[in-house]
Design a protein around this motif. Structure first.
Motif, short mmCIF file in Angstrom:
data_model
loop_
_atom_site.label_atom_id
_atom_site.label_comp_id
_atom_site.label_asym_id
_atom_site.label_seq_id
_atom_site.Cartn_x
_atom_site.Cartn_y
_atom_site.Cartn_z
N LEU A 97 -21.46 -4.12 52.53
CA LEU A 97 -21.90 -2.84 53.11
C LEU A 97 -22.93 -3.15 54.20
N SER A 145 -13.66 -6.56 51.45
CA SER A 145 -13.80 -5.38 52.30
C SER A 145 -15.16 -5.36 52.99
N VAL A 146 -15.21 -4.71 54.14
CA VAL A 146 -16.47 -4.43 54.85
C VAL A 146 -16.55 -2.93 55.04
N TYR A 147 -17.74 -2.36 54.75
CA TYR A 147 -17.92 -0.91 54.92
C TYR A 147 -19.10 -0.70 55.86
N THR A 196 -17.37 -6.35 48.35
CA THR A 196 -17.52 -5.55 49.56
C THR A 196 -18.87 -5.81 50.19
N LEU A 244 -16.07 2.62 49.06
CA LEU A 244 -16.54 1.39 48.43
C LEU A 244 -15.64 0.96 47.26
N ILE A 291 -15.37 -2.04 42.59
CA ILE A 291 -15.61 -2.16 44.03
C ILE A 291 -14.42 -2.87 44.70
N LYS A 292 -14.10 -2.47 45.93
CA LYS A 292 -13.02 -3.12 46.68
C LYS A 292 -13.30 -4.62 46.84
N LYS A 293 -12.24 -5.38 46.94
CA LYS A 293 -12.36 -6.82 47.15
C LYS A 293 -11.98 -7.16 48.59
#
Length: 463
Positions: free
Chosen positions: A100, A401-403, A98, A461, A397-399
């Motif tokens: 962030l 991904s954008v937060y 991810t 996340l 954590i997510k794979k």
């Protein structure tokens, strides 16, 4: 192994530290067994790395205010997500973690690297009336060593003797009130890490054994530490015993980079930071709980880009791109990535013209001209505390991904899902099974892993 000076310093610190106790805590189900912190010391410019904006070429006479990024952007392995050119290898592994983009660091007034580094690593803004533990020391204390023969916390790449700011760096590289037993095992130069886990060449095995026994006797008889609580004395003694056990253990081989196949070593060998990433992988395999690898903070060097920002950022990206991506791939290949939390972060971001947070005036520390006339003016030179980027891999954590999100135009504020240090730390601790309100009793009051237990893990996340 502790030098005599280090041993006496630890004894002195322990002698003035009161006893602490556990406040009664319950751990959570853990997603990760260990953590690697990749520390971009000095202030990594977010718009030159993981949050690129429109590129503006250098041109004499161009207003500085027009420049948001000095690099173009490239696609990643996540559809629609782009990062800065120069990070092509990291771009290929972005589908494993991810990104962030909305990390907001503390508002600490006049901006100093040491203050923000202290805040990020401990969760508490300086100055503090108590010696505050480093995140790695909290994790070492709460979770303990994964294997008894290796340290729980190893710190790689940061020389603690850097001149005028040495004391500031040492202030957060400490176990604080938790005791010497949970202090970092410091490896300034990873290429020579093996020398830290071998007895001196001039010592015979018998002489080394007798010296260790003498240390034990001196500590037990209070000759080295006449004052201090029994808990602190026992913690110091255990720290020395742990160091001696490592020197005598086959696990010490994990520190020897010469044992790594040359082809793999060469991929990592971009710098001391690259070698540190390789050492971190070997240490996680050997059972170390927490490893920090730093690009190293030295004023006006590395990520501390106060002039020639474009050229310096280009060099730093060459330093980190191969080893960071290879670390992810190696852990994945070994089946260790899912249970290892990897965090890449910096004390704040950078901008060409904004110092601090937009609308919150702080003292300017860089003379950036309104109009660029020389290449040294091209790049991100000022400390930007409104937004910075963090990479997270593994540990639930997510794979891909954008937060969070920042504005496309200056001042590039966070426009969606800000994440404070307290909440980022709570998320890190949750991954490791530690609640945000975990506390130790110190001076008859609870002291929490996140400031005043205010941090809350960010659900977005996690997978």
């Amino acid at each position: 192994m502790m030098t005599r000076r280090e041993l006496l310093a630890s004894a002195a610190a322990a002698a003035v530290t009161p006893a602490f106790g556990q406040a009664g805590n319950k751990l959570l189900p853990a997603k990760a067994d260990c953590m690697i912190l990749l520390w971009m010391a000095g202030g990594m410019a977010q718009t030159e790395t993981f949050d690129p904006k429109r590129k503006t070429e250098f041109e004499p006479g161009r207003p500085s205010s027009e420049v948001l990024s000095t690099f173009g952007s490239i696609p990643t392995s996540v559809d629609g997500v782009r990062i800065s050119e120069g990070l092509e290898r990291i771009a290929k592994v972005m589908n494993r973690g991810t990104l962030l983009r909305s990390h907001r660091v503390g508002d600490l007034g006049f901006i100093l690297h040491s203050k923000h580094q202290y805040h990020w690593h401990t969760g508490y803004a300086p100055p503090q009336p108590v010696p505050v533990p480093h995140m790695g020391s909290w994790i070492a204390k709460i979770l303990g060593p994964r294997k008894p023969d290796v340290p729980a916390f190893v710190n790689i790449g940061q020389n603690l003797e850097i001149g005028a700011e040495s004391d500031s760096v040492k202030a957060y590289t400490t176990s604080g009130f938790l005791g010497s037993e949970f202090a970092p095992f410091n490896i300034p130069d990873p290429s020579d890490a093996v020398s830290a886990v071998r007895p001196p060449k001039e010592f015979s095995e018998l002489r080394f054994k007798r010296r260790f026994e003498t240390y034990q006797h001196l500590m037990k008889s209070n000759a080295l530490m006449a004052s201090g609580s029994d808990a602190q004395k026992e913690s110091l003694l255990r720290s020395v015993e742990n160091a001696h056990r490592l020197l005598m253990s086959p696990a010490a081989k994990a520190f020897d980079l010469d044992l790594e196949p040359k082809a793999k070593y060469d991929v990592y060998n971009t710098s001391r930071f690259g070698q540190g990433c390789l050492l971190a992988r070997r240490l996680v395999e050997a059972g170390v709980r927490f490893v920090e690898v730093s690009t190293e903070y030295i004023p006006f060097r590395y990520w501390d880009t106060h002039e020639n920002g474009h050229t310096r950022a280009q060099g730093m990206k060459e330093t980190i791109d191969r080893p960071v991506s290879q670390l992810i791939l190696d852990l994945e290949e070994r089946g260790l990535l899912d249970r290892t939390l990897i965090v890449l972060a910096s004390e704040f971001g950078r901008d060409m013209v904004t110092e601090g947070k937009p609308g919150n005036t702080v003292q300017d520390q860089v003379k950036q001209p309104d109009v660029m006339t020389e290449p040294k003016h091209y790049g991100m030179h000022r400390h930007f505390t409104e937004a910075s980027s963090v990479l997270l891999f593994g540990g639930g954590i997510k794979k891909g991904s954008v937060y969070g999100e920042t504005a496309d135009e200056r001042p590039c504020r966070i426009v969606r899902d800000p994440v404070t240090i307290e909440d980022l730390h709570a998320s890190i601790y949750r991954s490791l099974g530690i609640p945000h309100d975990y506390a130790e009793v110190y001076e008859k009051r609870p002291f929490y892993v996140t400031k005043d237990a205010k941090g809350h893990a960010v659900d977005g996340l996690f997978a």
